[in-house]
Design a protein around this motif. Structure first.
Motif, PDB file in Angstrom:
ATOM      1  N   ALA A 181       0.826  -1.217   0.000  1.00 40.45           N
ATOM      2  CA  ALA A 181       0.000   0.000   0.000  1.00 40.45           C
ATOM      3  C   ALA A 181       0.857   1.262   0.000  1.00 40.45           C
TER       4      ALA A 181
ATOM      5  N   SER B 103      -4.129   1.354   2.583  1.00 41.41           N
ATOM      6  CA  SER B 103      -4.480   1.538   1.177  1.00 41.41           C
ATOM      7  C   SER B 103      -5.650   2.486   0.986  1.00 41.41           C
ATOM      8  N   ASN B 104      -6.417   2.705   2.049  1.00 41.94           N
ATOM      9  CA  ASN B 104      -7.631   3.514   1.936  1.00 41.94           C
ATOM     10  C   ASN B 104      -7.580   4.816   2.724  1.00 41.94           C
TER      11      ASN B 104
END
Length: 372
Positions: free
Chosen positions: A23, A116-117
Motif C-alpha cells: 500500500a 491503502s484507503n
C-alpha cells in the motif's frame, strides 16, 4: 514514487526482515519464517509494526452526530476509552473501508483506517463533514502503531508499563487506556488486534516508536517474536477476519460479507437518523443474498489462492476464492470464498480450480480457528 517508511524501518533492516511494498509503504513481510512467526503468536507473543495504518482524528461539538452520519455504526453509544469496529460505505452500500474507531474523549474520536484507503477515507470524511462543527485531521505521520499479540501479550505489555500497569490486565476487549511506559513514554493502549488472539495495540508518538519497539523486545525476551505481514495474514485468515480488497470491496456490502451486525439501522424504540448508504443497506438487509462468504477447508496439499474459481462437481463456476493459504495452526489448506447461496451450507463439497485441476474442499463455518 518512493515508498513510505515506518519510523521502525531501520529496526526491521537490523533484524534482517524481508521488506516489500505494501500500500505504498516499505514494510516487513517476514523476519525468520512465516510458520515460526505465526506459531509464536498462537503460542506466546508476536510483535508487529502497524505504523502504515492511518489515524484520523475527529474533534468538535458535533463529533458524534457527524460520525453517525458518515459511518454505518452508532458511535454515540461508544463509551469513553472504548472502541468500535465499523465501516464507511458509499451511497450504494459498497464498503469504502472497514475501520476501528476509538473514543478518546466525549468530543474526540480517532479512526484507524487501512493504509491503502487512508487518503480515500480522509477525503470522504472531509466531504461529509460539511455542516457539522468538527475538525478532521490526519495524524498518521505523528503516530506509530505497535502491536503485541498472543497469549503472553498481557504479561509483556504490563511489564512495559511504568505507571498504571494495574490497568492492563482488567482492560476489556475493545477498550483502551492511557499509560506511561518505561522511559516516560506516553501510550494509548488498546486491547484490540487482527490475529484471533488476545493482544494489545500501542499508539505512541512516532518519535518514541524505536524505544517502544526495543522495550517490547527487551521485556519479552524469548517469549516475543518480531512478525511480518505474511504471518499477520494467515493469522487473520484462520480467525475469519476480512481483509479490505479481498473479502471487502466497493462491490460488496457488509451484508454480503456476513457482517450485517455492524450496520446500525435503528429500531422503533431506538430510532436512528440518516447516514450515508442507509437506503441501499436497508434494501440489502431485506433481500435474500445471491452469494455468501464462507470458509473453506481441504485435506490435500495445494491451497486456494485469491481469484481461484470455486466449482461444483460438474465444473460449473459457483464462486471465487477471496483468500487462501496453508494453515499453520490447523495443518491443512484453508480459505474464504464468496459462493452462490445454494452452495453455502456448511459441509458442502466444492472444487477449487487450481491451474486447471479441481482441488476438493469443504465449506466450513467462520471463523476457522478460535482460541481456547
Amino acid at each position: 514514487m518512493t515508498a513510505l517508511r515506518s519510523p521502525l524501518h531501520d529496526e526491521h533492516v537490523a533484524l534482517g526482515a524481508t521488506l516489500v511494498d505494501f500500500a505504498g509503504w516499505e514494510m516487513p513481510v517476514r523476519y525468520t519464517g512465516d510458520i515460526a512467526e505465526h506459531t509464536a503468536v498462537r503460542t506466546s507473543a508476536g510483535l508487529f509494526d502497524l505504523s502504515h495504518m492511518g489515524e484520523i482524528a475527529v474533534r468538535g461539538d458535533d463529533a458524534v452526530a457527524f460520525l453517525e452520519y458518515a459511518l454505518i455504526g452508532r458511535l454515540g453509544a461508544v463509551g469513553l476509552g472504548r472502541a468500535k469496529y465499523t465501516m464507511m460505505c458509499a451511497p450504494d452500500g459498497g464498503v469504502i473501508d472497514d475501520l476501528v474507531v476509538y473514543r478518546r474523549d466525549w468530543d474526540h474520536f480517532v479512526i484507524v483506517a487501512n493504509a491503502s484507503n487512508k487518503d480515500v477515507v480522509l477525503g470522504e470524511l472531509e466531504g461529509r463533514s460539511v455542516g457539522f462543527a468538527v475538525d478532521v485531521e490526519d495524524e498518521s505521520a505523528q503516530v506509530a502503531l505497535i502491536a503485541v499479540q498472543g497469549p503472553r501479550s498481557e504479561a509483556i505489555v504490563t511489564a512495559m508499563t511504568a505507571r498504571d500497569a494495574d490497568n492492563i490486565g482488567p482492560l476489556p476487549y475493545y477498550a483502551a487506556t492511557n499509560v506511561v511506559l518505561t522511559g516516560d513514554i506516553h501510550a494509548f493502549v488498546a486491547r484490540t488486534g487482527y490475529t484471533g488472539e488476545d493482544g494489545f495495540e500501542l499508539f505512541v508518538a512516532a518519535a518514541d516508536a524505536v524505544d517502544v519497539w526495543r522495550l517490547a523486545l527487551a521485556v519479552g525476551g524469548d517469549a516475543i517474536t518480531p512478525c511480518g505481514l505474511s504471518s499477520r495474514d494467515t493469522l487473520r485468515l484462520e480467525a475469519g477476519m476480512p481483509l479490505y480488497g479481498q473479502e471487502l470491496t466497493r462491490d460488496t456490502t457488509p451484508f454480503d460479507a456476513g457482517l450485517g451486525r455492524v450496520v446500525a439501522l435503528g429500531t422503533e424504540a431506538n430510532p436512528r437518523g440518516d447516514f450515508v448508504g442507509r437506503g441501499a443497506l436497508e434494501a440489502a438487509k431485506g433481500a435474500p443474498p445471491a452469494r455468501v462468504l464462507v470458509g473453506l477447508v481441504g485435506d490435500g496439499r495445494r491451497s486456494p489462492r485469491t481469484g481461484y474459481k470455486v466449482t461444483d462437481a460438474e465444473g460449473a463456476v459457483i464462486g471465487e476464492v477471496t483468500s487462501g493459504a496453508p494453515s499453520p495452526t490447523l495443518g491443512r489448506p484453508i480459505g474464504m470464498a464468496y459462493v452462490d447461496a445454494a452452495a453455502s451450507e456448511v459441509g458442502t463439497e466444492v472444487l477449487i480450480d487450481v491451474r486447471g485441476r479441481g482441488e476438493p474442499m469443504t465449506v466450513a463455518a467462520l471463523p476457522l480457528y478460535k482460541r481456547a
